[in-house]
Design a protein around this motif. Structure first.
Motif, mmCIF file in Angstrom:
data_model
loop_
_atom_site.group_PDB
_atom_site.id
_atom_site.type_symbol
_atom_site.label_atom_id
_atom_site.label_comp_id
_atom_site.label_asym_id
_atom_site.label_seq_id
_atom_site.Cartn_x
_atom_site.Cartn_y
_atom_site.Cartn_z
ATOM 1 N N GLY A 140 0.967 -8.163 -8.405
ATOM 2 C CA GLY A 140 -0.023 -8.223 -9.485
ATOM 3 C C GLY A 140 -1.403 -7.768 -9.051
ATOM 4 O O GLY A 140 -1.575 -7.185 -7.966
ATOM 5 N N ARG A 141 -2.410 -8.029 -9.902
ATOM 6 C CA ARG A 141 -3.759 -7.529 -9.672
ATOM 7 C C ARG A 141 -4.727 -8.680 -9.428
ATOM 8 O O ARG A 141 -4.461 -9.831 -9.784
ATOM 9 N N LEU A 142 -5.890 -8.340 -8.902
ATOM 10 C CA LEU A 142 -6.866 -9.372 -8.542
ATOM 11 C C LEU A 142 -7.505 -10.061 -9.739
ATOM 12 O O LEU A 142 -7.949 -11.201 -9.633
ATOM 13 N N ASP A 179 -9.585 -5.142 -4.649
ATOM 14 C CA ASP A 179 -8.493 -4.165 -4.667
ATOM 15 C C ASP A 179 -9.050 -2.870 -5.260
ATOM 16 O O ASP A 179 -10.276 -2.750 -5.412
ATOM 17 N N SER A 180 -8.185 -1.922 -5.578
ATOM 18 C CA SER A 180 -8.731 -0.636 -6.004
ATOM 19 C C SER A 180 -9.372 -0.705 -7.393
ATOM 20 O O SER A 180 -10.012 0.250 -7.811
ATOM 21 N N ASN A 181 -9.261 -1.844 -8.079
ATOM 22 C CA ASN A 181 -9.909 -1.978 -9.391
ATOM 23 C C ASN A 181 -11.209 -2.775 -9.381
ATOM 24 O O ASN A 181 -11.991 -2.677 -10.322
ATOM 25 N N GLY A 205 4.980 0.215 8.973
ATOM 26 C CA GLY A 205 4.373 0.177 7.641
ATOM 27 C C GLY A 205 2.908 0.587 7.661
ATOM 28 O O GLY A 205 2.308 0.796 8.711
ATOM 29 N N ASP A 206 2.352 0.722 6.485
ATOM 30 C CA ASP A 206 0.918 0.978 6.282
ATOM 31 C C ASP A 206 0.671 0.728 4.793
ATOM 32 O O ASP A 206 1.473 0.020 4.150
ATOM 33 N N ILE A 207 -0.352 1.333 4.221
ATOM 34 C CA ILE A 207 -0.626 1.121 2.796
ATOM 35 C C ILE A 207 0.624 1.465 1.978
ATOM 36 O O ILE A 207 1.221 2.526 2.158
ATOM 37 N N ALA A 254 -9.276 -1.901 8.351
ATOM 38 C CA ALA A 254 -8.688 -0.652 7.856
ATOM 39 C C ALA A 254 -8.979 0.479 8.844
ATOM 40 O O ALA A 254 -9.719 0.302 9.815
ATOM 41 N N ASN A 255 -8.406 1.634 8.580
ATOM 42 C CA ASN A 255 -8.683 2.824 9.397
ATOM 43 C C ASN A 255 -9.811 3.628 8.770
ATOM 44 O O ASN A 255 -9.710 4.034 7.613
ATOM 45 N N MET A 256 -10.876 3.832 9.531
ATOM 46 C CA MET A 256 -12.046 4.620 9.132
ATOM 47 C C MET A 256 -12.610 4.201 7.766
ATOM 48 O O MET A 256 -12.936 5.061 6.957
ATOM 49 N N PRO A 308 4.216 3.454 -5.132
ATOM 50 C CA PRO A 308 5.155 2.352 -5.381
ATOM 51 C C PRO A 308 4.740 1.464 -6.553
ATOM 52 O O PRO A 308 5.556 0.686 -7.046
ATOM 53 N N LYS A 309 3.452 1.588 -6.993
ATOM 54 C CA LYS A 309 2.993 0.704 -8.082
ATOM 55 C C LYS A 309 3.792 0.965 -9.361
ATOM 56 O O LYS A 309 3.952 2.117 -9.770
ATOM 57 N N GLY A 310 4.303 -0.123 -9.949
ATOM 58 C CA GLY A 310 5.017 -0.006 -11.214
ATOM 59 C C GLY A 310 6.462 0.446 -11.063
ATOM 60 O O GLY A 310 7.164 0.599 -12.061
ATOM 61 N N ALA A 351 -0.418 -9.642 12.455
ATOM 62 C CA ALA A 351 -1.066 -9.130 13.668
ATOM 63 C C ALA A 351 -2.353 -8.337 13.429
ATOM 64 O O ALA A 351 -3.335 -8.515 14.155
ATOM 65 N N THR A 352 -2.369 -7.462 12.425
ATOM 66 C CA THR A 352 -3.559 -6.626 12.256
ATOM 67 C C THR A 352 -4.752 -7.472 11.801
ATOM 68 O O THR A 352 -5.859 -7.346 12.332
ATOM 69 N N GLY A 353 -4.513 -8.337 10.821
ATOM 70 C CA GLY A 353 -5.596 -9.192 10.323
ATOM 71 C C GLY A 353 -6.079 -10.166 11.392
ATOM 72 O O GLY A 353 -7.285 -10.300 11.635
HETATM 73 P P1 NDP Z 1 -1.636 -2.760 1.785
HETATM 74 O O1 NDP Z 1 -0.942 -1.736 0.975
HETATM 75 O O2 NDP Z 1 -0.960 -4.051 2.056
HETATM 76 O O3 NDP Z 1 -3.063 -3.106 1.116
HETATM 77 C C1 NDP Z 1 -4.007 -2.115 0.872
HETATM 78 C C2 NDP Z 1 -5.196 -2.738 0.158
HETATM 79 O O4 NDP Z 1 -6.231 -1.762 0.056
HETATM 80 C C3 NDP Z 1 -4.881 -3.156 -1.262
HETATM 81 O O5 NDP Z 1 -5.684 -4.254 -1.595
HETATM 82 C C4 NDP Z 1 -5.260 -1.918 -2.061
HETATM 83 O O6 NDP Z 1 -5.601 -2.203 -3.393
HETATM 84 C C5 NDP Z 1 -6.494 -1.463 -1.318
HETATM 85 N N1 NDP Z 1 -6.628 -0.004 -1.467
HETATM 86 C C6 NDP Z 1 -5.728 0.965 -1.158
HETATM 87 N N2 NDP Z 1 -6.191 2.177 -1.466
HETATM 88 C C7 NDP Z 1 -7.412 1.968 -1.987
HETATM 89 C C8 NDP Z 1 -8.409 2.828 -2.500
HETATM 90 N N3 NDP Z 1 -8.232 4.167 -2.534
HETATM 91 N N4 NDP Z 1 -9.559 2.262 -2.934
HETATM 92 C C9 NDP Z 1 -9.756 0.909 -2.897
HETATM 93 N N5 NDP Z 1 -8.847 0.054 -2.421
HETATM 94 C C10 NDP Z 1 -7.702 0.573 -1.981
HETATM 95 O O7 NDP Z 1 -2.064 -2.018 3.140
HETATM 96 P P2 NDP Z 1 -2.505 -2.646 4.543
HETATM 97 O O8 NDP Z 1 -3.213 -3.933 4.329
HETATM 98 O O9 NDP Z 1 -1.343 -2.585 5.444
HETATM 99 O O10 NDP Z 1 -3.535 -1.538 5.061
HETATM 100 C C11 NDP Z 1 -4.939 -1.610 4.803
HETATM 101 C C12 NDP Z 1 -5.681 -0.738 5.805
HETATM 102 O O11 NDP Z 1 -5.422 -1.208 7.133
HETATM 103 C C13 NDP Z 1 -5.303 0.745 5.815
HETATM 104 O O12 NDP Z 1 -6.450 1.508 6.149
HETATM 105 C C14 NDP Z 1 -4.303 0.828 6.953
HETATM 106 O O13 NDP Z 1 -4.209 2.128 7.490
HETATM 107 C C15 NDP Z 1 -4.941 -0.136 7.937
HETATM 108 N N6 NDP Z 1 -4.053 -0.662 8.972
HETATM 109 C C16 NDP Z 1 -2.928 -1.366 8.639
HETATM 110 C C17 NDP Z 1 -2.127 -1.879 9.627
HETATM 111 C C18 NDP Z 1 -0.973 -2.760 9.332
HETATM 112 O O14 NDP Z 1 -0.419 -3.332 10.269
HETATM 113 N N7 NDP Z 1 -0.579 -2.936 8.083
HETATM 114 C C19 NDP Z 1 -2.400 -1.596 11.058
HETATM 115 C C20 NDP Z 1 -3.668 -0.945 11.294
HETATM 116 C C21 NDP Z 1 -4.427 -0.474 10.272
HETATM 117 P P3 NDP Z 1 -4.470 -2.072 -4.547
HETATM 118 O O15 NDP Z 1 -3.671 -3.323 -4.453
HETATM 119 O O16 NDP Z 1 -5.265 -1.934 -5.775
HETATM 120 O O17 NDP Z 1 -3.680 -0.830 -4.216
#
Ligand code: NDP
Length: 434
Positions: free
Chosen positions: A277-279, A249-251, A153-155, A333-335, A121-123, A196-198
């Motif tokens: 945007g970015r961090l 974030d991923s950067n 939802g998820d990432i 996060a998951n694992m 979805p980026k961009g 809820a998750t946070g």
């Molecule tokens: P978001 O898309 O809102 O945020 C994901 C965050 O993780 C962003 O900051 C992203 O950075 C970073 N990220 C993603 N991929 C990578 C990577 N390969 N390397 C480094 N950073 C990365 O997702 P969520 O916050 O919803 O989910 C985060 C985690 O929590 C996941 O593991 C998800 O499975 C888990 N989770 C989420 C739930 C929910 O309710 N949303 C429930 C339970 C678990 P960038 O912005 O650069 O992409």
């Protein structure tokens, strides 16, 4: 492993769970009868499909879509959709397997599933994201239903994407039945679902700390990620008196020794959620240290909350955290921790909560969203938050019951795996072979 040679994340998740379960199953051998473990690791159904959509330049685009319907033993398949270029069968199978045990821990009647696409979805413009979500639903809608499979939802999938998918679902099925959770408040969403998750992760960590006579007050905390889970983990940790020092974030990573405050969190949410945007932009706005390409784990803290993605905390990171005196690690996060990293935390007697326990608050409130939709009611913020808090306390208790090992140390990894397994396994045994 011979069956799935190219699924490392799925193998990793199964191995981690089996290491916990094996001693338990040896003591309770009826759990190994009727190929129960073999059935548990085999998804009931895997759906893979082509998604064709048109970008803003009028060019045809093709992505791959998936839905893993892992287990319906205790309720409809339930689990999020992930949009990220890394998405593949291995990652979604690991997530669906973990989800099955997590949903069991919530005490609510939900089976396990997961899905998504390698779409990035980026961009992309809002119109492109909408066309993509609609194209995905043209296939997925036939596999969903309020008593069959309910995604979320998820990432890469937040309120915008859930809205587009839920809208198309309604159109195609001619029904307003609740087949997504994480919906907007105007069409059946639940208050507190975004938080809820946070919040749940921090509630769980609070219980772990309380059990050893400590609290978040005055603790130094590192958070990774800056998305949905990270943002609300920061908010709740701050509310409990913690100093949150990192976000990533991923950067790269932002290190902020003064810690987050309300103004900074509002700005972070605006940059990430509204501006997409970015961090580094956030760091510049407040004159904070930005470490490109780095993760947060070298920063000394009392509590670490990994809230970004899988395998973002490796053995060397765990060793650094342990050397710096970390007390507790709770996975949002998951694992996020590799198996070696998790083992290192446990060997060093760090309080370590695996995601399937500590991040279960998200899906728990999704379960509450389904209950509200069925009853055609909306509960107040306080009511949902109170239920979320109670569920996280129950999950903690259940992990302590099954994960209590020698000298008062609780192995939450074993506790979560065994507690989650027992309910799914009992449900499977009672329903026979199918
Ligand atoms: P978001 O898309 O809102 O945020 C994901 C965050 O993780 C962003 O900051 C992203 O950075 C970073 N990220 C993603 N991929 C990578 C990577 N390969 N390397 C480094 N950073 C990365 O997702 P969520 O916050 O919803 O989910 C985060 C985690 O929590 C996941 O593991 C998800 O499975 C888990 N989770 C989420 C739930 C929910 O309710 N949303 C429930 C339970 C678990 P960038 O912005 O650069 O992409």
């Amino acid at each position: 492993a011979a069956r799935d040679p190219q699924q490392p994340e799925f193998m990793q998740a199964v191995q981690e769970v089996m290491l916990s379960l094996w001693p338990f199953v040896e003591k309770h051998p009826h759990y190994a009868e009727h190929a129960l473990l073999e059935r548990l690791v085999e998804p009931e159904r895997v759906i893979q499909f082509r998604i064709c959509w048109t970008d803003d330049q009028g060019r045809a685009q093709v992505n791959r879509g998936f839905r893993i319907q892992h287990s319906s033993a205790i309720g409809p398949f339930k689990g999020g959709m992930r949009f990220h270029p890394s998405v593949n069968l291995s990652i979604l199978k690991f997530l669906a397997f973990e989800q099955t045990l997590k949903n069991s821990l919530t005490t609510l009647p939900m089976g396990g599933g997961k899905g998504g696409s390698d779409f990035d979805p980026k961009g992309k413009s809002d119109a492109e994201v909408m066309r993509f979500c609609q194209a995905l639903m043209i296939e997925l809608y036939r596999h969903l239903g309020p008593d069959t499979d309910v995604p979320a939802g998820d990432i890469g999938v937040g309120a915008r994407e859930v809205g587009f998918m839920a809208g198309m679902m309604k159109k195609l099925s001619n029904s307003t039945a609740s087949v997504f959770t994480g919906k907007g408040l105007t069409f059946g969403g639940s208050l507190i679902r975004p938080e809820a998750t946070g919040y749940g992760t921090v509630y769980f960590a609070e219980e772990m700390l309380k059990r050893v006579g400590k609290s978040f007050d005055g603790m130094r905390v590192s958070v990774s990620g800056s998305g949905n889970v990270a943002q609300y983990a920061i908010e709740k940790a701050m509310a409990l008196g913690a100093r949150v020092i990192t976000v990533s974030d991923s950067n790269g990573t932002v290190v902020d020794e003064a810690g987050f405050n309300h103004e900074k969190l509002v700005a972070l949410m605006h940059i990430k959620n509204d501006l997409r945007g970015r961090l580094d932009t956030y760091a510049r706005q407040f004159g904070l240290q930005y470490e490109a390409g780095k993760r947060p784990w070298h920063v000394p803290v009392d509590v670490a909350l990994p809230c970004a993605t899988q395998n973002e905390l490796e053995l060397s990171d765990a060793q650094t955290l342990i050397k710096n005196g970390v007390l507790a690690v709770a996975e949002g996060a998951n694992m996020p921790a590799t198996l070696d990293a998790a083992k290192a935390f446990i060997a060093a007697r760090v309080l370590y909560a695996p995601g399937k326990a500590s991040n279960a608050g998200g899906v728990a409130v999704s379960g509450l969203e389904m209950a509200q939709n069925s009853a055609r009611l909306s509960w107040t913020r306080e009511e949902v938050d109170t239920r979320l808090h109670a569920i996280m306390r129950d999950i903690h208790e259940n992990c302590v019951r099954h994960g209590h090992s020698e000298r008062e140390y609780v192995n939450y990894l074993d506790g979560a795996n065994i507690a989650g397994f027992v309910k799914v396994a009992d449900a499977m045994r009672q329903q026979g072979l199918y």
